[in-house]
Design an enzyme around this catalytic site. Structure first.
Site, PDB file in Angstrom:
ATOM      1  N   PRO A   2       0.839  -1.281   0.099  1.00 45.55           N
ATOM      2  CA  PRO A   2       0.009   0.221   0.003  1.00 45.55           C
ATOM      3  C   PRO A   2       0.707   1.370   0.036  1.00 45.55           C
ATOM      4  O   PRO A   2       1.408   1.642   0.946  1.00 45.55           O
ATOM      5  CB  PRO A   2      -0.772  -0.210   1.386  1.00 45.55           C
ATOM      6  CG  PRO A   2      -0.080  -1.108   2.205  1.00 45.55           C
ATOM      7  CD  PRO A   2       0.591  -1.797   1.176  1.00 45.55           C
ATOM      8  N   GLU A   3       0.509   2.215  -0.846  1.00 45.79           N
ATOM      9  CA  GLU A   3       1.064   3.558  -1.230  1.00 45.79           C
ATOM     10  C   GLU A   3      -0.007   4.337  -0.763  1.00 45.79           C
ATOM     11  O   GLU A   3      -1.242   3.833  -0.762  1.00 45.79           O
ATOM     12  CB  GLU A   3       1.804   3.660  -2.083  1.00 45.79           C
ATOM     13  CG  GLU A   3       3.262   2.821  -2.419  1.00 45.79           C
ATOM     14  CD  GLU A   3       3.890   3.011  -3.901  1.00 45.79           C
ATOM     15  OE1 GLU A   3       3.899   3.972  -4.204  1.00 45.79           O
ATOM     16  OE2 GLU A   3       4.529   1.891  -4.355  1.00 45.79           O
TER      17      GLU A   3
END
Length: 272
Positions: A2-3
DNA sequence: ACTATTTCCTGGATGC
DNA sequence: TGCATCCAGGAAATAG
């Protein structure tokens, strides 16, 4: 992994499901726990607090807590969750089988549970009075401030983009994608970028993040209710993970090099 | 004061 | 088939 765009999507999904709910009990898993705050402190800050809202800050998920008992809702602490590489937050019924690597379970007044699962243990849980991300928000920073970030920095621009003290929320994938769209090679010294290149990079970074947020927003439910990853990676990567494959613009094979210990992908023809 | 490298951690992929 | 090895990544820690 996850960014920023994925964290936005997850936070929105969680806000829909748990905002307004009250945490009735907290279970924190076996040591070594992925905790940045002591377990007792986290428990004390969470139990009997209402979740006023859930939002993103940098790559962190921020749960804003309030005291539901008081006449006027008093602001409580904030529960901060960093998903690391493999962290997940799952809203489910209590009878749902406990997944392997579950590190925290919050029982909610609605009868459901909010669970934190993280096989690789890069995720972190913390409680803090008022969370402030260390770097600037890539979606709201001005072009002028963006350019200032890189002044005097000899480090490769790729490393600078990943530096959370400069920008909060940019990870390996979107750094590569932004550099490709801006036509800048990842190894270029940050301070050596021209004004025009900085402008293009600023624009490209915002564009790629916003595009990913739009695509992720369509499948919020899959994140929180199941293990589905449909919302992630709908964005067609132009360079990331495409070593040896043809550049979508010019056909040249995409190159992969290691910068700051991370895979970096670029087109040797389109990026200068 | 910076910058570069190493470390943490597990599951999945790869190699012999 | 089975076992060992490598690799992925964010960010803190460590080294230069």
């Amino acid at each position: 992994m996850p960014e920023l765009p994925e964290v936005v999507t997850i936070a929105r999904g969680l806000a829909k499901r748990v905002a307004g709910d009250v945490i009735e009990s907290v279970w924190l898993g076996s040591k070594p726990e992925p905790l940045k705050s002591p377990a007792a402190e986290i428990e004390a800050a969470l139990v009997f607090r209402k979740i006023a809202g859930v939002r993103r800050s940098g790559k962190h998920i921020v749960f804003d807590l309030v005291q539901p008992s008081a006449k006027i809702e008093q602001a409580g602490a904030q529960w901060i969750v960093h998903l690391g590489m493999t962290g997940r937050l799952l809203v489910c019924d209590p009878d749902t089988e406990l997944a392997k690597h579950t590190h925290a379970v919050l029982r909610l007044a609605s009868g459901r549970e909010l669970r934190f699962i993280d096989p690789r243990r890069f995720g972190r849980l913390a409680v803090i009075a008022k969370f402030a991300p260390p770097g600037a928000e890539p979606l709201s920073i001005s072009a002028a401030d963006f350019a200032t970030l890189f002044q005097g920095r000899k480090t490769p621009i790729k490393s600078a983009l990943l530096n959370q003290k400069l920008l909060s929320g940019v990870g390996n994938i979107y750094a590569d994608e932004a550099l490709y769209r801006a036509g800048v090679r990842p190894r270029r010294r940050a301070a050596a970028l021209t004004a025009d290149e900085l402008r293009r990079l600023h624009k490209a970074l915002k564009q790629v993040l916003q595009e990913a947020i739009r695509l992720g927003g369509s499948s919020i439910s899959d994140y929180v209710d199941s293990e589905g990853q449909e919302g992630f990676f709908q964005l067609k990567h132009r360079v990331y993970g495409r070593e040896g494959e043809p550049c979508r613009k010019c056909g040249a094979p995409i190159k992969r090099v290691i910068i700051a210990g991370r895979s970096s992908h670029y087109c040797p023809k389109c990026q200068k």
